[in-house]
Write a protein that holds these residues in place. Structure first.
Motif, PDB file in Angstrom:
ATOM      1  N   LYS A 385       0.815  -1.214   0.000  1.00  0.00           N
ATOM      2  CA  LYS A 385       0.000   0.000   0.000  1.00  0.00           C
ATOM      3  C   LYS A 385       0.848   1.263   0.000  1.00  0.00           C
ATOM      4  O   LYS A 385       0.553   2.205  -0.718  1.00  0.00           O
ATOM      5  CB  LYS A 385      -0.942   0.006   1.211  1.00  0.00           C
ATOM      6  N   THR A 386       1.882   1.306   0.826  1.00  0.00           N
ATOM      7  CA  THR A 386       2.721   2.505   0.911  1.00  0.00           C
ATOM      8  C   THR A 386       3.883   2.418  -0.067  1.00  0.00           C
ATOM      9  O   THR A 386       4.205   1.344  -0.590  1.00  0.00           O
ATOM     10  CB  THR A 386       3.252   2.685   2.339  1.00  0.00           C
ATOM     11  N   CYS A 387       4.545   3.572  -0.326  1.00  0.00           N
ATOM     12  CA  CYS A 387       5.601   3.674  -1.330  1.00  0.00           C
ATOM     13  C   CYS A 387       6.857   4.292  -0.722  1.00  0.00           C
ATOM     14  O   CYS A 387       6.782   5.143   0.167  1.00  0.00           O
ATOM     15  CB  CYS A 387       5.128   4.533  -2.513  1.00  0.00           C
ATOM     16  N   SER A 388       8.013   3.865  -1.222  1.00  0.00           N
ATOM     17  CA  SER A 388       9.291   4.442  -0.817  1.00  0.00           C
ATOM     18  C   SER A 388      10.006   4.966  -2.053  1.00  0.00           C
ATOM     19  O   SER A 388       9.929   4.368  -3.138  1.00  0.00           O
ATOM     20  CB  SER A 388      10.174   3.401  -0.122  1.00  0.00           C
ATOM     21  N   VAL A 389      10.769   6.069  -1.881  1.00  0.00           N
ATOM     22  CA  VAL A 389      11.452   6.691  -3.007  1.00  0.00           C
ATOM     23  C   VAL A 389      12.593   5.805  -3.484  1.00  0.00           C
ATOM     24  O   VAL A 389      13.343   5.231  -2.691  1.00  0.00           O
ATOM     25  CB  VAL A 389      11.970   8.100  -2.619  1.00  0.00           C
ATOM     26  N   ASP A 390      12.725   5.626  -4.806  1.00  0.00           N
ATOM     27  CA  ASP A 390      13.816   4.845  -5.377  1.00  0.00           C
ATOM     28  C   ASP A 390      15.118   5.647  -5.400  1.00  0.00           C
ATOM     29  O   ASP A 390      16.197   5.117  -5.222  1.00  0.00           O
ATOM     30  CB  ASP A 390      13.466   4.399  -6.797  1.00  0.00           C
ATOM     31  N   ASN A 391      15.100   6.953  -5.698  1.00  0.00           N
ATOM     32  CA  ASN A 391      16.289   7.800  -5.731  1.00  0.00           C
ATOM     33  C   ASN A 391      15.895   9.224  -5.369  1.00  0.00           C
ATOM     34  O   ASN A 391      14.736   9.606  -5.451  1.00  0.00           O
ATOM     35  CB  ASN A 391      16.956   7.754  -7.106  1.00  0.00           C
ATOM     36  N   LYS A 392      16.921   9.978  -4.965  1.00  0.00           N
ATOM     37  CA  LYS A 392      16.661  11.333  -4.504  1.00  0.00           C
ATOM     38  C   LYS A 392      16.367  12.294  -5.642  1.00  0.00           C
ATOM     39  O   LYS A 392      15.899  13.403  -5.410  1.00  0.00           O
ATOM     40  CB  LYS A 392      17.853  11.847  -3.694  1.00  0.00           C
ATOM     41  N   CYS A 393      16.679  11.879  -6.860  1.00  0.00           N
ATOM     42  CA  CYS A 393      16.435  12.776  -7.997  1.00  0.00           C
ATOM     43  C   CYS A 393      14.950  13.100  -8.153  1.00  0.00           C
ATOM     44  O   CYS A 393      14.594  14.207  -8.573  1.00  0.00           O
ATOM     45  CB  CYS A 393      16.974  12.154  -9.285  1.00  0.00           C
ATOM     46  N   VAL A 394      14.055  12.124  -7.780  1.00  0.00           N
ATOM     47  CA  VAL A 394      12.627  12.349  -7.982  1.00  0.00           C
ATOM     48  C   VAL A 394      12.054  13.331  -6.974  1.00  0.00           C
ATOM     49  O   VAL A 394      10.938  13.809  -7.135  1.00  0.00           O
ATOM     50  CB  VAL A 394      11.854  11.019  -7.914  1.00  0.00           C
ATOM     51  N   LEU A 395      12.770  13.628  -5.902  1.00  0.00           N
ATOM     52  CA  LEU A 395      12.242  14.516  -4.884  1.00  0.00           C
ATOM     53  C   LEU A 395      12.286  15.975  -5.312  1.00  0.00           C
ATOM     54  O   LEU A 395      11.633  16.819  -4.696  1.00  0.00           O
ATOM     55  CB  LEU A 395      13.025  14.344  -3.575  1.00  0.00           C
ATOM     56  N   GLY A 396      13.086  16.311  -6.369  1.00  0.00           N
ATOM     57  CA  GLY A 396      13.151  17.691  -6.867  1.00  0.00           C
ATOM     58  C   GLY A 396      13.972  18.625  -5.998  1.00  0.00           C
ATOM     59  O   GLY A 396      13.886  19.841  -6.152  1.00  0.00           O
ATOM     60  N   THR A 397      14.774  18.087  -5.079  1.00  0.00           N
ATOM     61  CA  THR A 397      15.598  18.939  -4.203  1.00  0.00           C
ATOM     62  C   THR A 397      17.091  18.807  -4.512  1.00  0.00           C
ATOM     63  O   THR A 397      17.936  19.232  -3.722  1.00  0.00           O
ATOM     64  CB  THR A 397      15.359  18.533  -2.741  1.00  0.00           C
TER      65      THR A 397
END
Length: 485
Positions: A385-397
């Protein structure tokens, strides 16, 4: 002889006294209407289910008398009831009249078979307020009941009949108060006695009480409003609405209620063995019938439901369910909902009801199933159900001017579009042609400076050499001159 005459007159008056208490035959009551006469009630099966009995040969006037012990030719036994008296003790009821009401209640109790497994009695006293004098479970013998009735005191205020019926329905006719549940098949009966017009609404609350299975009898005295009595009473009205001119004759009704509650045939005694409905045919005879949607079996007592689903004409796409009424309805398998046509089914779109716990995306799989998915750059966790980020690039920071390149879940580096090179800050980019022009400019300046410096040095060296040559020539001249000298 003079002493005998008054005694004879007194005996004559005592003999006439019951007749003097009756309403004059020629003088109508407040309304010349139904309720002044009483008919034998409809015979009822167990639980108060309506039956049918032969009509009596004639109607019985209130003035007529009948030995209660002879009702039903000696075979009378009162059926078990949950009986609640609702008695008006408002200001208009004088103390002596209220005593008559209590005597009326006590006489009805005398005609009943009282006991925990027989008839249970409660009394609700009302005026502008309502007081439950005792509940159905309080007393289980006649003596205690009648003593409790005798202790009741009038409230002497207004006439809130609707509130009294509502209180009886919500507080007296409950299992907690001693009423027996639906499975017991014990009828619930209320007798309301009043001499006035209700000061609140009785129509709706009486309808709710009747709908709850309470059979209502309305007894009006003197100034009682007949229309209000009709609103309160159950149908048929001529068997549930009674009227008397004065409280002085209300006791006469006790034998009528004994007749009402007396079981003289198997349908009322409960010995009929009919599964659904017992119909009295008179003279102790009866026959059984079935509720709508059922048919009588060969034993003429039990019933079987008409199985319309078995006829295969129901049109249900998934499931056909028989109803007790002999009808049916359609249902759907799990994960489907019934369409507006009440026959066909459509798969449920569970995602349309919300995310169902999915952190990012709910995907409908049809037939009531679904699964969760994550946005790009995220992966679904073990809980699905929940999701974890694969890489920091997708966070936009990340701060990269052009391209962020993930080096794993916690690392990344910046890159540039084609035709650009990464600057020393490792985040911004510069065009390649611009860099080349800068390098060319710097090189050309460096070369000119070098050439200029070299030319300047050469010029100095040349001038220095010239001066040295001059010095050498002068030295040679001097030396040569000295030599020749």
């Amino acid at each position: 002889m003079s002493l005998l005459t008054p005694s004879c007159h007194l005996r004559g008056l005592l003999w006439l006294w019951p007749l003097l208490l009756l309403p004059p035959p020629a003088a109508p009551g407040p309304l010349d209407r139904p309720g002044i006469r009483i008919r034998r009630p409809v015979t009822r099966g167990p639980g108060g289910s309506p039956g049918r009995s032969p009509a009596p040969a004639s109607e019985t006037h209130l003035g007529a008398t009948r030995d209660p012990g002879k009702v039903g030719q000696g075979i009378c036994k009162t059926r078990p009831l949950d009986l609640v008296f609702i008695i008006d003790s408002s200001r208009s009821v004088r103390p002596q009249e209220f005593t008559k009401v209590k005597t009326f209640v006590s006489r009805i109790i005398d005609t009943l078979d009282i006991g925990a497994s027989d008839t249970r009695v409660a009394v609700v006293n009302y005026a502008s307020t309502v007081k439950i004098e005792f509940q159905l479970q309080t007393y289980s013998d006649k003596r205690s009941l009648k003593q409790a009735v005798g202790r009741i005191a009038p409230l002497s205020t207004g006439t809130m009949s609707g509130l009294a019926i509502q209180t009886a329905m919500e507080e007296a006719f409950t299992v907690a108060a001693g009423a027996r549940g639906p499975s017991s098949n014990i009828p619930k009966v209320a007798i309301i006695v009043t001499d006035g017009r209700p000061q609140d609404q009785v129509n709706e609350v009486a309808a709710r009480a009747r709908a709850a299975g309470i059979e209502l009898y309305a007894v009006g005295v003197d100034r009682a409003d007949m229309e209000s009595l009709k609103m309160m009473a159950s149908e048929p009205l001529d068997e549930h609405v009674f009227y008397v001119e004065t409280y002085g004759v209300i006791e006469k009704l006790s034998s009528r209620f004994q007749e009402t509650f007396c079981a003289v045939d198997p349908c009322v005694l409960g010995t009929h063995q009919c599964q659904h409905v017992c119909i009295s045919d008179g003279n102790g005879k009866h026959h059984c019938e079935c509720s709508q949607g059922y048919t009588l079996n060969a034993d003429r007592k039990t019933c079987s439901a008409v199985d319309k689903c078995a006829l295969s004409t129901h049109g249900c796409e998934h499931i056909c369910v028989n109803e007790r009424s002999g009808s049916y309805h359609c249902e759907c398998h799990e994960g489907y909902t019934l369409n507006a046509d009440r026959k066909t089914c459509s798969a449920q779109d569970k995602c349309a009801l919300g995310t169902l716990g999915c952190q990012h995306i709910c995907v409908n799989d049809g037939a009531g199933a679904y699964h969760c998915e994550c946005f790009e750059g995220y992966s679904l966790n073990a809980d699905k159900k929940t999701c974890s980020v694969d890489n920091k690039c997708v966070l936009g920071t990340h701060g990269c001017q052009h391209i962020c390149v993930s080096d794993g879940a916690a690392s990344y580096h910046c890159d540039c579009f084609p035709g650009y090179i990464l600057n020393e800050d490792k985040t911004t980019c510069s065009a390649v042609e611009e860099a080349r022009s800068l390098i060319s400019t710097e090189d050309s300046c460096g070369c000119e400076a070098t050439v200029a410096f070299q030319e300047k040095v050469s010029s100095y060296l040349q001038r220095l050499n010239t001066k040295l040559d001059d010095i050498l020539e002068k030295l040679q001249v001097n030396e040569y001159g000295q030599v020749h000298r």
